[in-house]
Every structure is written in structure tokens, then in C-alpha cells.
Write an enzyme that holds these catalytic residues in place. Structure first.
Site, PDB file in Angstrom:
ATOM      1  N   ASN A 152       0.966  -1.211  -0.082  1.00  0.00           N
ATOM      2  CA  ASN A 152       0.095   0.020  -0.165  1.00  0.00           C
ATOM      3  C   ASN A 152       0.919   1.032   0.058  1.00  0.00           C
ATOM      4  O   ASN A 152       1.458   1.568   0.929  1.00  0.00           O
ATOM      5  CB  ASN A 152      -0.879  -0.198   1.137  1.00  0.00           C
ATOM      6  CG  ASN A 152      -1.551   1.135   1.419  1.00  0.00           C
ATOM      7  OD1 ASN A 152      -1.778   2.098   0.537  1.00  0.00           O
ATOM      8  ND2 ASN A 152      -2.161   1.292   2.621  1.00  0.00           N
ATOM      9  N   LYS A 158       0.051   4.287  -0.411  1.00  0.00           N
ATOM     10  CA  LYS A 158      -0.540   5.550   0.224  1.00  0.00           C
ATOM     11  C   LYS A 158      -0.161   6.846  -0.739  1.00  0.00           C
ATOM     12  O   LYS A 158      -0.197   6.605  -1.966  1.00  0.00           O
ATOM     13  CB  LYS A 158       0.064   6.007   1.579  1.00  0.00           C
ATOM     14  CG  LYS A 158      -0.065   4.365   2.379  1.00  0.00           C
ATOM     15  CD  LYS A 158       0.063   4.650   3.975  1.00  0.00           C
ATOM     16  CE  LYS A 158      -0.086   3.220   4.639  1.00  0.00           C
ATOM     17  NZ  LYS A 158       0.118   3.424   6.095  1.00  0.00           N
ATOM     18  N   HIS A 214      -9.466   1.229   4.799  1.00  0.00           N
ATOM     19  CA  HIS A 214      -8.322   1.199   5.366  1.00  0.00           C
ATOM     20  C   HIS A 214      -8.511   2.351   6.714  1.00  0.00           C
ATOM     21  O   HIS A 214      -9.234   3.258   6.538  1.00  0.00           O
ATOM     22  CB  HIS A 214      -7.317   2.128   4.351  1.00  0.00           C
ATOM     23  CG  HIS A 214      -5.855   1.862   4.847  1.00  0.00           C
ATOM     24  ND1 HIS A 214      -5.235   2.964   5.675  1.00  0.00           N
ATOM     25  CD2 HIS A 214      -5.010   1.106   4.827  1.00  0.00           C
ATOM     26  CE1 HIS A 214      -4.214   2.452   6.227  1.00  0.00           C
ATOM     27  NE2 HIS A 214      -3.619   1.491   5.625  1.00  0.00           N
ATOM     28  N   GLU A 253      -6.697   4.815   7.635  1.00  0.00           N
ATOM     29  CA  GLU A 253      -6.479   6.266   7.274  1.00  0.00           C
ATOM     30  C   GLU A 253      -7.656   6.802   6.715  1.00  0.00           C
ATOM     31  O   GLU A 253      -8.151   7.590   6.954  1.00  0.00           O
ATOM     32  CB  GLU A 253      -5.359   6.516   6.400  1.00  0.00           C
ATOM     33  CG  GLU A 253      -4.127   6.426   7.359  1.00  0.00           C
ATOM     34  CD  GLU A 253      -3.025   5.844   6.565  1.00  0.00           C
ATOM     35  OE1 GLU A 253      -2.851   5.571   5.323  1.00  0.00           O
ATOM     36  OE2 GLU A 253      -2.199   4.964   7.120  1.00  0.00           O
ATOM     37  N   GLU A 266      -5.591  -4.831  10.377  1.00  0.00           N
ATOM     38  CA  GLU A 266      -4.582  -3.915  10.699  1.00  0.00           C
ATOM     39  C   GLU A 266      -4.873  -3.158  12.001  1.00  0.00           C
ATOM     40  O   GLU A 266      -5.674  -2.280  11.968  1.00  0.00           O
ATOM     41  CB  GLU A 266      -4.642  -2.904   9.340  1.00  0.00           C
ATOM     42  CG  GLU A 266      -4.230  -3.560   8.202  1.00  0.00           C
ATOM     43  CD  GLU A 266      -3.598  -2.528   7.154  1.00  0.00           C
ATOM     44  OE1 GLU A 266      -2.531  -2.953   6.862  1.00  0.00           O
ATOM     45  OE2 GLU A 266      -4.366  -1.567   7.019  1.00  0.00           O
ATOM     46  N   GLY A 326       2.479   2.273  10.754  1.00  0.00           N
ATOM     47  CA  GLY A 326       3.323   3.137  10.672  1.00  0.00           C
ATOM     48  C   GLY A 326       3.997   3.719  11.986  1.00  0.00           C
ATOM     49  O   GLY A 326       4.689   4.763  12.088  1.00  0.00           O
ATOM     50  N   SER A 356       3.289  -2.115  10.611  1.00  0.00           N
ATOM     51  CA  SER A 356       4.654  -2.192  10.461  1.00  0.00           C
ATOM     52  C   SER A 356       5.280  -3.605  10.490  1.00  0.00           C
ATOM     53  O   SER A 356       6.307  -4.035  10.839  1.00  0.00           O
ATOM     54  CB  SER A 356       4.996  -1.814  12.057  1.00  0.00           C
ATOM     55  OG  SER A 356       4.755  -0.598  12.426  1.00  0.00           O
ATOM     56  N   GLY A 397       2.857  -0.855   4.228  1.00  0.00           N
ATOM     57  CA  GLY A 397       2.881   0.222   4.015  1.00  0.00           C
ATOM     58  C   GLY A 397       4.302   0.916   3.678  1.00  0.00           C
ATOM     59  O   GLY A 397       4.845   0.705   2.654  1.00  0.00           O
ATOM     60  N   GLY A 398       4.862   1.129   4.896  1.00  0.00           N
ATOM     61  CA  GLY A 398       6.172   2.039   4.645  1.00  0.00           C
ATOM     62  C   GLY A 398       7.305   1.005   4.117  1.00  0.00           C
ATOM     63  O   GLY A 398       8.209   1.502   3.213  1.00  0.00           O
TER      64      GLY A 398
HETATM   65  P1  PGA Z   1       2.798   0.173   7.658  1.00  0.00           P
HETATM   66  O1  PGA Z   1       1.445   0.556   6.807  1.00  0.00           O
HETATM   67  O2  PGA Z   1       3.457  -1.154   7.169  1.00  0.00           O
HETATM   68  O3  PGA Z   1       3.451   1.480   7.453  1.00  0.00           O
HETATM   69  O4  PGA Z   1       2.515  -0.098   8.983  1.00  0.00           O
HETATM   70  C1  PGA Z   1       0.389  -0.527   6.797  1.00  0.00           C
HETATM   71  C2  PGA Z   1      -0.752   0.159   6.139  1.00  0.00           C
HETATM   72  O5  PGA Z   1      -1.210   1.171   6.635  1.00  0.00           O
HETATM   73  O6  PGA Z   1      -1.457  -0.708   5.188  1.00  0.00           O
END
Ligand code: PGA
Length: 251
Positions: free
Chosen positions: A11, A13, A98, A100, A170, A176, A215, A236-237
């Protein structure tokens, strides 16, 4: 336990416009030969989706999706895209709910359900995300929140569509933040999700992939994927750098 190949979803973002998405994918495709035993999914920004679709059209192990849709088919909704438009652009998957979208943009459980239904109508595969906030976890409400989001997310679609969904657990406190749920924590909630699906679908529930996100990185991905009931990861990251992501997806 879902029997399919593990899902590894990136993802991005609001990162990687078309130029940097292209540069990422050039490096990634050089590094990673087709992985028949894995299902890779990329969720680039909508503006980079066509670039990634073009570059990966001959890779059967890769699906490309959008990060969000509107539930309507068309209309006066400035800035939004519909499921039909995403499908027309070649997207096959869509992230729905998600954290966010829920907590930064105020998407409600009911709206997530409408988006899942719109995706299914348009032939897009929804990846429905659920997960609790830290304060909800501390109040002992994890299961209640996860089940409420799950039930609302799948309320408007029939059993056949539910059996074809992708899900992700999640926990918001792990996204994050560098704080990952332990494999045992993840398994426990995935089991709750599986039981809820079984109550509706019976044995068909066992093939719905339930991914973990929050994470995930190179250091913890193997133990998370090995955990009971964890059928994939949503990242994500750690998916933003082509070399880093290739080291995560290669078994
Ligand atoms: P992250 O994000 O791996 O940076 O924690 C995961 C996500 O928001 O899907």
C-alpha cells in the site's frame, strides 16, 4: 486456514507519482522473477495505477489495485473515482476501509459496506481492512470493533461475494508506528474473523485470505506469515523502496 498462496500487498499511500512509480517498478522487475507461489498486489496512488498496470501486464503473480473508490457509479463528486472507472483503467482490486480512510477522512462502517458492494458490482476485488484503535484495545474492545467493522463491510453483498473477498486485520496502533502485533496477537484476531466468516459461509470461509498489516518489515514478515490463520501481509512503509520490498516478497 486459507489454502491459497500467501498474499503480499504493497500500500503506497500518497507516495510514488508516475515517474517514481516507473523507476520503482523497473528496479523491482529486474530483481524479482515471477513468483508462482505468491500473490503480489500493488496499491499505487490512483494517478500511478496505469503506469504500474502497463509495466506488469505480463506478470501473472501481480495484481494492481486502487486505494479507495466512491460507492456511486458516476456523478457530481469532485475528486472521486468510481469502481467502474478503476476497473476500466485495468485495476483488479480495491482497498476498502483502510484505517486512514476511517480515521483521517471519517469513512464510516456503513460507507465501507457501500464501497464493498460497489466494488463487487463493478468486478473489482475488495480488500476490506478492519482494526482497532489503541484506546479501543486498551478498553478490551478489539473483538467488538473488528466484528462491527467486518459485519458492516460485508452486509450489502451476497455469500458468493463474501467468499471471494480479501480481508486485512490492521490494528491502528501498529500502523506506521514500528509496533507490530505479535504473531500470536494476529492469529488470535484472525481466528475471530474466521469464526465470523464461518458462521455465515460454513467451510467456504476457510479459503478467504486474511492478511495482517501494521509495521510489517523484512525482519518480521516470515514469522507473521508462518502464524496460524495469517494468509498474507499488507505493507505500507516497508513497500516503498524497490529493493526493500523485493527482499520482503522473495521467500
Ligand atoms: P505500515 O502501513 O506497514 O507502514 O505500518 C500498513 C498499512 O497502512 O497498510
Amino acid at each position: 486456514m486459507a489454502m491459497q498462496r500467501p498474499v503480499l500487498a504493497a500500500n503506497w499511500k500518497m507516495h510514488h507519482g508516475p515517474s517514481s512509480a516507473r523507476a520503482f517498478m523497473r528496479t523491482f522487475l529486474d530483481l524479482v522473477d515471477p513468483l508462482p507461489g505468491r500473490q503480489l498486489i500493488f496499491f499505487p496512488s490512483a494517478i500511478s495505477v496505469s503506469t504500474i498496470i502497463e509495466m506488469t501486464h505480463d506478470r501473472e503473480d501481480i495484481l494492481v489495485g486502487v486505494q479507495n473508490i466512491h460507492w456511486g457509479e458516476k456523478g457530481a463528486f469532485t475528486g472521486e473515482i468510481s469502481a467502474e472507472m478503476a476497473r476500466d483503467a485495468g485495476a483488479r482490486v480495491v482497498l476498502v476501509g483502510h484505517s486512514e480512510r476511517r480515521h483521517v477522512f471519517g469513512e464510516t462502517d456503513e460507507e465501507s459496506g457501500r464501497k464493498v458492494a460497489a466494488a463487487v458490482r463493478a468486478g473489482l476485488l475488495p480488500l476490506l481492512c478492519v482494526g482497532e484503535l489503541l484506546e479501543e484495545r486498551e478498553r478490551g474492545e478489539t473483538e467488538t470493533v473488528v466484528l462491527r467493522q467486518l459485519r458492516a463491510g460485508i452486509r450489502e453483498v451476497d455469500d458468493h461475494a463474501v467468499a471471494g473477498l480479501l480481508l486485512a486485520y490492521e490494528p491502528v496502533w501498529a500502523i506506521g508506528t514500528g509496533r507490530t502485533a505479535t504473531p500470536a496477537d494476529a492469529s488470535a484476531i484472525h481466528r475471530v474473523i474466521r469464526e465470523e466468516l464461518r458462521a455465515r459461509l460454513g467451510e467456504r470461509a476457510d479459503t478467504v485470505p486474511v492478511c495482517y498489516g501494521g509495521s510489517v518489515n523484512r525482519g518480521n514478515v516470515s514469522e507473521l506469515l508462518a502464524a496460524d490463520e495469517v494468509d498474507g501481509v499488507l505493507v505500507g512503509g516497508a513497500s516503498l523502496d524497490a529493493q526493500g520490498w523485493s527482499s520482503i516478497v522473495c521467500p
